[in-house]
Design an enzyme around this catalytic site. Structure first.
Site, PDB file in Angstrom:
ATOM      1  N   HIS A 157       0.832  -1.217   0.000  1.00  0.00           N
ATOM      2  CA  HIS A 157       0.000   0.000   0.000  1.00  0.00           C
ATOM      3  C   HIS A 157       0.862   1.260   0.000  1.00  0.00           C
ATOM      4  O   HIS A 157       0.457   2.292   0.545  1.00  0.00           O
ATOM      5  CB  HIS A 157      -0.960   0.016   1.201  1.00  0.00           C
ATOM      6  CG  HIS A 157      -1.790  -1.214   1.332  1.00  0.00           C
ATOM      7  ND1 HIS A 157      -2.923  -1.443   0.598  1.00  0.00           N
ATOM      8  CD2 HIS A 157      -1.609  -2.330   2.106  1.00  0.00           C
ATOM      9  CE1 HIS A 157      -3.441  -2.622   0.919  1.00  0.00           C
ATOM     10  NE2 HIS A 157      -2.647  -3.191   1.826  1.00  0.00           N
ATOM     11  N   SER A 278      17.100  20.028 -18.397  1.00  0.00           N
ATOM     12  CA  SER A 278      16.043  21.016 -18.616  1.00  0.00           C
ATOM     13  C   SER A 278      16.605  22.175 -19.418  1.00  0.00           C
ATOM     14  O   SER A 278      17.762  22.553 -19.263  1.00  0.00           O
ATOM     15  CB  SER A 278      15.504  21.516 -17.277  1.00  0.00           C
ATOM     16  OG  SER A 278      14.713  22.672 -17.449  1.00  0.00           O
ATOM     17  N   LYS A 284      18.590  20.281 -13.219  1.00  0.00           N
ATOM     18  CA  LYS A 284      17.721  19.108 -13.385  1.00  0.00           C
ATOM     19  C   LYS A 284      18.432  17.944 -14.080  1.00  0.00           C
ATOM     20  O   LYS A 284      19.260  18.128 -14.962  1.00  0.00           O
ATOM     21  CB  LYS A 284      16.478  19.488 -14.213  1.00  0.00           C
ATOM     22  CG  LYS A 284      15.538  20.464 -13.553  1.00  0.00           C
ATOM     23  CD  LYS A 284      14.819  19.841 -12.360  1.00  0.00           C
ATOM     24  CE  LYS A 284      13.913  18.696 -12.760  1.00  0.00           C
ATOM     25  NZ  LYS A 284      12.803  19.124 -13.642  1.00  0.00           N
ATOM     26  N   GLU A 291      10.465   7.346 -18.091  1.00  0.00           N
ATOM     27  CA  GLU A 291       9.143   7.925 -18.288  1.00  0.00           C
ATOM     28  C   GLU A 291       8.559   7.534 -19.651  1.00  0.00           C
ATOM     29  O   GLU A 291       7.355   7.288 -19.770  1.00  0.00           O
ATOM     30  CB  GLU A 291       9.218   9.446 -18.152  1.00  0.00           C
ATOM     31  CG  GLU A 291       9.509   9.895 -16.721  1.00  0.00           C
ATOM     32  CD  GLU A 291       9.787  11.385 -16.623  1.00  0.00           C
ATOM     33  OE1 GLU A 291       9.768  11.901 -15.494  1.00  0.00           O
ATOM     34  OE2 GLU A 291      10.032  12.033 -17.665  1.00  0.00           O
TER      35      GLU A 291
END
Length: 343
Positions: A157, A278, A284, A291
């Site tokens: 969970h 970025s 970044k 992804e």
């Protein structure tokens, strides 16, 4: 009569926009090699059936091999105005060896021809995908061995649950890959039936030795029912399902890496050559590869639904709807192969 393979009763050509809408060469150019191999095996049986002489056979085989070697599939798709890969091969064959080219389609329909081509093509692609999957499995085993003994907390969970080992956690993905491999073997066996000789739907009235053709084309067995052979796309569905399961499992792994590499967690660090930055925030380091794998798994899920919906309403036997199965399966193979290659 038009110049189309199906043009017997037609005395006019298709409108240009209709041809553009119905063509499939932009997709099925990938089947060129499979189409050539199937045609050679078929012509060998035509010689035994007395339809083609040994001299004609030699001429046709030389021409087919030249067609297979002379241009890449993508060049065919962009430069040719043929309806599909079968039409392209027949037209080029007639240019290279004359009227004997038109004997090649004796005792064969595009229905059993495309079923054969797809099976030959998918068997080769499945071998490649299984190889990539095995490499991913072995790579993950290597990580488990290298990181053996490293403490890890398992969650349920999304809450901390019990102490464990990182290797134990990663071995769960090895189990997923093992099951995927079994699905790939099943998909290969599903493809491994030779449909040639089924004709349009009820067989052909020539004495073709289908078992001999199956052996020449490296098939384990022949299809048992001609109506099913030309309308069956379960082998494509099985392959898409195999690809979908791989992508879902990769997506689950990628989701964990994305979380683990976040600045809030910091459990792992993604190498610079496996991330992007970025355009406005120089600090970044983005997990773009992970992804994108996660995102593209959704395409595979939609493709699995698409092939099932495509087939669910079709009566026996062949329907033109099945042309669209290529869009689904080719995309599924491409995405899965590229994801495994970077995993």
């Amino acid at each position: 009569m038009t110049g189309k393979m199906w043009g017997g009763r037609f005395n006019t050509d298709l409108k240009e926009n209709v041809l553009d809408f119905t063509e499939s060469l932009s997709l099925d150019y990938r089947l060129l090699h499979a189409d050539v191999m199937g045609s050679i095996a078929h012509c060998r049986e035509l010689v035994r059936a007395g339809v083609m002489s040994t001299e004609e056979f030699a001429t046709v085989v030389d021409a087919l091999k030249k067609i297979d070697e002379e241009a890449s599939g993508k060049e065919i798709a962009t430069e040719s105005k043929d309806e599909d890969i079968h039409s392209y091969v027949e037209r080029r064959l007639s240019q290279l060896c004359g009227d004997v080219a038109f004997k090649v389609h004796t005792a064969r329909s595009r229905n059993d021809q495309v079923a054969l081509d797809m099976r030959i093509y998918l068997k080769d692609e499945l071998v490649s995908l299984l190889g990539l999957l095995l490499s991913a499995y072995e790579g993950l085993l290597g990580v488990c061995s290298r990181e053996f003994g490293k403490f890890f907390i398992e969650r349920t969970h999304m809450q901390y649950a019990q102490p464990s080992l990182l290797s134990h956690h990663l071995l769960a993905y090895c189990e997923m890959f093992r099951r995927d491999f079994e699905l790939g073997i099943f998909a290969f066996e599903s493809c491994d039936e030779m449909p040639l000789g089924s004709g349009a739907c009820v067989g052909v009235n020539y004495p073709l030795d289908r078992k001999r053709m199956a052996k020449e084309l490296n098939f384990n067995k022949i299809t048992g029912n001609s109506a099913d052979a030309v309308s069956n796309r379960d082998f494509i569905t099985d392959t898409v399902y195999f690809c979908t399961c791989i992508m879902v499992h990769l997506s689950r792994f990628c989701e964990e890496v994305i979380s683990w590499s976040s600045s809030d967690v910091g459990f792992v660090e993604i190498p610079l050559n496996f991330a992007t930055g970025s355009s406005i925030m120089p600090q970044k380091k983005n997990p773009d590869v992970f992804e994108l794998i996660r995102a593209r798994s959704s395409i595979l899920i939609s493709n699995l639904v698409a092939i099932l919906v495509l087939m669910k309403g079709q009566p026996l036997t062949y329907n033109r709807d099945m042309q669209e199965d290529k869009r689904i399966i080719f995309e599924s193979i491409d995405i899965t192969g590229s994801a495994l290659a970077v995993f």
